[in-house]
Design an enzyme around this catalytic site. Structure first.
Site, PDB file in Angstrom:
ATOM      1  N   CYS A 129      30.229  52.468 -11.792  1.00 22.44           N
ATOM      2  CA  CYS A 129      28.825  52.866 -11.895  1.00 22.44           C
ATOM      3  C   CYS A 129      27.936  51.811 -11.241  1.00 22.44           C
ATOM      4  CB  CYS A 129      28.419  53.044 -13.350  1.00 22.44           C
ATOM      5  SG  CYS A 129      26.676  53.486 -13.557  1.00 22.44           S
ATOM      6  N   GLY A 215      25.367  64.132  -4.237  1.00 25.66           N
ATOM      7  CA  GLY A 215      24.973  65.351  -3.553  1.00 25.66           C
ATOM      8  C   GLY A 215      25.542  65.451  -2.150  1.00 25.66           C
TER       9      GLY A 215
END
Length: 330
Positions: A129, A215
Site C-alpha cells: 500500500c 483504473g
C-alpha cells in the site's frame, strides 16, 4: 466450461475476484449482485489495531483512473472477526482476508489470529500500500518481503497471496523472494504512486499529498508485471489493475494470470464482476478453449520475455543480488 482455479490448497469456482478496498466488506454489495457467484471476495485490508486512515480529501478522479489515499482505515482485527467475518462466512463465496502490518511481527500475529478461522479461504498480504508508512517498504525490498512471507508461513496453513507493488525497480526479484519464502500466489499489482494538484489554489488534491493510482491508466503496467512474473516464477499470478471488461481479463489470462481481481470498476459499475463472469465462457470458446487453464500464459511473443528500458531478464532476475534462492523452500 471449467472456470475453476486452484491456488495452494484452495479451490476457487471461477477466476473473477473482487479486489480489496473496492468491495467493502461485501455487505454493501448484497443488494446489487449475487455474492455467491463471485470467484472470491477480498474485503478491505485489516490491521492488528484500529487505524483512522489519512486526512481528507482521500480520493480524486484523474483522466483515466482514480487516486486514493485512504490509509488503511479500519477497526482492527478484533472488530473484523466480531462484526464482519460471521456475515462473510455465510455468503458462500471464498473469502480472502487482506492483512497489513507495520512490522514483521504484526503480520505474523495477524496470520496466527486468522489461521483456522471458519470461512477464511486464504490470506492476502498487503505489503504494497503506497498510502501508509511501513507497508510499502516490505514489498519494495526482496529481503524484507521474504521475511514477512516466511513469518506468516510459519503461523498459518492457509494459502498466502502476496500483493506486490509496481513502485519498485525489479518486481521479479521481489516475486522470487515471496515464492521462495512460501507464498502460494502473487497478486500484481497494487496502485501506482501518484499525485494530483489544484494549480489555481496551489495545493495538492489529496490530504496526504500522494496517493495510489488505479483504473484504466495502470493496466499496461499491470500486464507488464504479470507477464514478467509469469516468465520467472512457478506459482500462480493474480492480475489486477484497470480491469473492467472481459477483454481486459482475457489480456491478463494470456500473459500469465491464473485469476484476476476487479477493483476500481466496481465503484462506477457495481455489477462489473458478474458482468465479466457472464461473458467469460464465450471469450474462452473464441480461443477454442473449454478450460480457463488452457489459455493461461499462452501469449505468442517473438523471443520470450520482452526486454526494454529497465526490464530485467527472467533468467537473471537478480536472486543472486538479493542473496535469495529462486527455489521455493520445502
Amino acid at each position: 466450461m471449467d472456470l475453476s482455479v486452484s491456488i495452494g490448497d484452495a479451490r476457487f469456482p471461477n477466476p473473477i475476484m473482487a479486489a480489496s478496498g473496492t468491495f467493502g466488506y461485501a455487505r454493501e454489495m448484497e443488494n446489487v449482485l449475487d455474492l455467491k457467484r463471485v470467484g472470491a471476495i477480498v474485503p478491505k485490508t485489516i490491521t492488528l489495531q484500529p487505524r483512522k486512515g489519512n486526512p481528507p480529501p482521500r480520493t480524486t478522479e484523474t483522466p483515466a483512473g482514480l487516486l486514493n489515499s485512504i490509509g488503511l482505515d479500519n477497526d482492527g482485527v478484533d472488530a473484523f472477526l466480531a462484526r464482519h467475518m460471521p456475515y462473510l462466512a455465510e455468503i458462500g463465496s471464498p473469502i480472502v482476508v487482506s492483512i497489513a502490518g507495520k512490522t514483521v511481527d504484526e503480520f505474523a500475529e495477524l496470520a496466527q489470529r486468522l489461521d483456522g478461522h471458519p470461512g477464511i479461504t486464504a490470506l492476502e498480504l498487503n505489503v504494497s500500500c503506497p498510502n501508509v508508512s511501513g507497508g510499502v517498504d516490505f514489498g519494495a525490498d526482496a529481503r524484507m518481503c521474504h521475511q514477512v512471507v516466511g513469518a506468516v508461513r510459519a503461523k498459518t496453513g492457509l494459502p498466502i497471496f502476496v500483493k506486490l507493488t509496481p513502485n519498485v525497480t525489479n518486481i521479479v526479484q521481489v516475486g522470487l523472494a515471496a515464492q521462495e519464502a512460501g507464498a502460494d500466489a502473487l497478486t500484481a499489482i497494487n496502485t501506482c504512486l501518484g499525485m494530483a494538484v489544484d494549480w489555481r489554489r496551489r495545493v495538492p488534491r489529496l490530504g496526504n499529498v500522494l496517493g495510489g493510482l488505479s483504473g484504466p491508466a495502470i493496466k499496461p503496467i499491470a500486464l507488464r508485471a504479470v507477464y514478467q512474473l509469469k516468465q520467472a516464477l512457478s506459482i500462480p499470478i493474480i492480475g489486477v489493475g484497470g480491469i473492467a471488461t472481459v477483454d481486459d481479463c482475457m489480456e491478463f489470462f494470456v500473459v500469465g494470470a491464473s485469476a484476476v481481481q476487479v477493483g476500481t470498476a466496481s465503484f462506477y459499475r457495481p455489477t462489473a464482476v458478474i458482468d465479466i463472469l457472464d461473458r467469460l465462457p464465450d471469450a474462452l470458446r473464441a480461443l477454442g478453449a473449454e478450460r480457463l487453464a488452457d489459455v493461461v500464459g499462452t501469449i505468442r511473443t517473438p523471443g520470450g520475455l520482452a526486454e526494454g528500458c529497465g526490464t530485467p531478464r527472467a533468467d537473471s532476475a537478480a536472486p543472486e543480488a538479493s542473496g535469495i534462492s529462486p527455489n521455493r523452500a520445502g
